[in-house]
Write a protein that holds these residues in place. Structure first.
Motif, PDB file in Angstrom:
ATOM      1  N   ASP A 197      10.601   5.334  -9.558  1.00 15.82           N
ATOM      2  CA  ASP A 197       9.281   4.698  -9.480  1.00 15.82           C
ATOM      3  C   ASP A 197       8.363   5.451  -8.519  1.00 15.82           C
ATOM      4  OD1 ASP A 197      10.117   2.793 -11.256  1.00 15.82           O
ATOM      5  OD2 ASP A 197      10.438   1.223  -9.762  1.00 15.82           O
ATOM      6  N   SER A 198       8.934   5.917  -7.423  1.00 15.52           N
ATOM      7  CA  SER A 198       8.155   6.673  -6.453  1.00 15.52           C
ATOM      8  C   SER A 198       7.664   7.986  -7.060  1.00 15.52           C
ATOM      9  CB  SER A 198       8.999   6.951  -5.203  1.00 15.52           C
ATOM     10  OG  SER A 198       8.294   7.750  -4.282  1.00 15.52           O
ATOM     11  N   THR A 199       8.505   8.620  -7.848  1.00 13.52           N
ATOM     12  CA  THR A 199       8.127   9.871  -8.514  1.00 13.52           C
ATOM     13  C   THR A 199       7.016   9.626  -9.527  1.00 13.52           C
ATOM     14  OG1 THR A 199      10.390  10.690  -8.237  1.00 13.52           O
ATOM     15  CG2 THR A 199       8.997  11.843  -9.812  1.00 13.52           C
ATOM     16  N   TYR A 200       7.099   8.518 -10.258  1.00 11.78           N
ATOM     17  CA  TYR A 200       6.043   8.178 -11.216  1.00 11.78           C
ATOM     18  C   TYR A 200       4.725   7.885 -10.495  1.00 11.78           C
ATOM     19  CZ  TYR A 200       9.544   7.867 -14.963  1.00 11.78           C
ATOM     20  OH  TYR A 200      10.522   8.145 -15.886  1.00 11.78           O
ATOM     21  N   ALA A 201       4.804   7.197  -9.358  1.00 13.03           N
ATOM     22  CA  ALA A 201       3.591   6.936  -8.569  1.00 13.03           C
ATOM     23  C   ALA A 201       2.971   8.245  -8.100  1.00 13.03           C
ATOM     24  CB  ALA A 201       3.938   6.043  -7.376  1.00 13.03           C
ATOM     25  N   TRP A 202       3.805   9.172  -7.674  1.00 11.30           N
ATOM     26  CA  TRP A 202       3.321  10.505  -7.284  1.00 11.30           C
ATOM     27  C   TRP A 202       2.592  11.163  -8.447  1.00 11.30           C
ATOM     28  CZ3 TRP A 202       5.032  14.882  -9.865  1.00 11.30           C
ATOM     29  CH2 TRP A 202       4.535  16.097  -9.383  1.00 11.30           C
ATOM     30  N   ALA A 203       3.159  11.046  -9.669  1.00 12.38           N
ATOM     31  CA  ALA A 203       2.550  11.683 -10.838  1.00 12.38           C
ATOM     32  C   ALA A 203       1.152  11.128 -11.110  1.00 12.38           C
ATOM     33  CB  ALA A 203       3.454  11.493 -12.055  1.00 12.38           C
TER      34      ALA A 203
END
Length: 503
Positions: free
Chosen positions: A60-66
């Protein structure tokens, strides 16, 4: 006025989709957000391997970064690199994200902008892999347009996916596609300032190279220095080279298996392979061979049950094909409107029903919102199994069914494994059922395999979770062996056999 505004708006929309001629063309951030949302929903719903190597919080954190990156992006290439980063982060060798056909054709026809020379990664360094060029063969590349080797390895590695946290396998992709990957990541360049170290000189040298076309780079790659030794990895393997046996002497033989793409079940090619194996092992046992080198370094996987049939000639006990297998949804394939299948559109409804029926048959057990395989086959040791010492040669190219085979050999036999870590995981991987989706705004396609497989292997301290099969003897080619086109790993195996014979 209204008509003019409408036409301008229509032209803007069409220029973003239909008239895109280059991967560097502008692509709207609004469409990026929509496609990213679709990409994420598909992964979360369909991809059973999404949380294998990372927690939901990390994903989820990686998707937020994206999402936060999109305001900084302008082109198709920018958005492709964002999706490729997410695709690679998941950690599956079967993952991929691809250009639309029109943009892919434009890439292949680009007349300049590409780094011209093929390189070879040895011990984490780049070396020139072609003779009679502006930079001598075997020269170490220090930097390309100020990008050092650490940056190149880190940023270009995302284009070649591997299982888990494996990084050794990425050099397979970079060795072949460095020029293309460089173009994807940094864009087209008119020229390349290269700092290098000539093996015959002490001081670093500098040279500026003119760029080449896409086609010229791959022409140079086909003429690379190491072509003779590694051609089965980077070039298509001819069917008559899929497998072979070579007798070194009266005690030692080499069984080479370059692919498991040999048909399945009752197919003619599979039955031919089974007949080959049986004749080989009858011969080896009758003539009392003591050592067998099984070379799968050029094997990227293929069809079941060729891996397990081969394993049955090397083991002394029954072996399960896998321990568990499941998919992360219970009904028909989600997001069907984006699902890609190579049939006429009017047949898609029939295909949907057929796939749903097949999944119910193959994975009938529903538990915790997952479908599980019920019938996991057990393979008995073949009566003609080899009774001597086995030496298994592995490489970073080994993946999928080949890495499953390697992990089973490493776990469940007394084989000595030699070479380099495989791209495919030791404990498991996602495989068996590949799916592909097309994102509606960019037309990028993304694929992955949906069956989460746990391999029936022993837990070992030497085999960390998320890594490939790690050899008993890690043997890598040296720069000297590269220059001399010496097969370092095969030579090591043969020398080890000689040493063991004298002990």
């Amino acid at each position: 006025m209204k008509k003019t505004t409408y036409l301008l708006l229509l032209f803007s929309i069409l220029s973003n989709v239909i008239f895109a001629q280059s991967i560097d063309d502008t692509f709207s951030q609004k469409k990026m957000r929509k496609d990213l949302k679709t990409f994420i929903k598909i992964r979360e719903t369909v991809n059973s391997g999404l949380y294998t190597y990372h927690t939901k919080k990390q994903i989820d954190s990686t998707y937020a970064w994206a999402y936060n990156e999109i305001p900084h992006l302008k082109s198709y290439r920018d958005f492709y690199n964002l999706l490729t980063t997410l695709t690679d982060y998941e950690g599956s060798v079967h993952n991929g994200t691809y250009w639309p056909n029109k943009l892919w054709k434009s890439i292949k026809n680009e007349p300049k902008g590409y780094f011209p020379l093929p390189l070879k990664i040895i011990e984490g360094k780049f070396f020139i892999n072609i003779e009679n060029m502006d930079i001598p063969l075997g020269s170490e590349i220090i930097s390309i347009n100020s990008h050092n080797k650490e940056q190149l390895l880190r940023e270009l590695g995302k284009y070649y996916t591997t299982d888990g946290f494996n990084t050794t396998g990425k050099k397979i992709g970079i060795d072949k596609h460095l020029s293309k990957y460089y173009r994807y990541n940094f864009g087209l360049e008119d020229e390349f300032k290269v700092v290098y170290k000539n093996p015959k000189l002490k001081q670093n040298q500098s040279i500026t190279l003119s760029s080449a076309s896409y086609k010229k780079y791959y022409e140079n790659f086909s003429n690379r220095h190491s072509q003779k030794l590694d051609n089965k990895i980077y070039d298509d393997v001819e069917k008559n080279d899929y497998y072979s046996l070579e007798k070194i002497d009266s005690k030692t033989a080499i069984l080479t298996i370059n692919s498991f793409s040999l048909g399945s079940g009752s197919e003619k090619s599979h039955l031919k392979y089974k007949h080959f194996l049986d004749s080989v092992f009858v011969d080896l046992n009758q003539n009392k061979f003591e050592n067998l080198i099984v070379d799968i370094r050029n094997n990227g996987g293929g069809d079941k049950p060729n891996d397990m049939v081969t394993l049955s000639y090397l083991v002394n006990s029954p072996q399960k094909e896998i321990r568990t297998a499941w998919i992360g949804f219970t009904q028909s394939i989600p997001y069907w409107k984006y699902f890609q299948i190579n049939i006429p559109f009017y047949l898609k409804p029939f295909a949907k029903g057929k796939l749903k029926k097949m999944m119910k048959k193959e994975l009938p057990i529903i538990k915790n919102n997952r479908r599980y395989y019920r019938d996991i086959k057990t393979y008995q040791p073949n009566r003609n199994r080899f009774k001597g010492q086995v030496y298994l040669l592995t490489s970073p190219f080994v993946a999928s069914a080949a890495s499953l085979f390697a992990s089973m050999v490493a776990s469940n036999t007394n084989a000595i494994v030699i070479g380099e870590e495989t791209s495919g995981g030791y404990y498991g991987h996602n495989g068996s059922f590949p799916v592909e989706y097309k994102l509606p705004k960019s037309n990028f396609t993304t694929d992955f395999s949906i069956v989460n497989l746990t391999q029936d292997v022993k837990k070992k301290d030497t085999q960390p979770f998320g890594r490939g099969v790690i050899p008993d003897f890690i043997v890598k080619q040296t720069i000297e062996d590269f220059i001399n086109n010496k097969d370092t790993q095969m030579d090591f195996a043969l020398d080890l056999i000689k040493r063991n014979a004298t002990e």
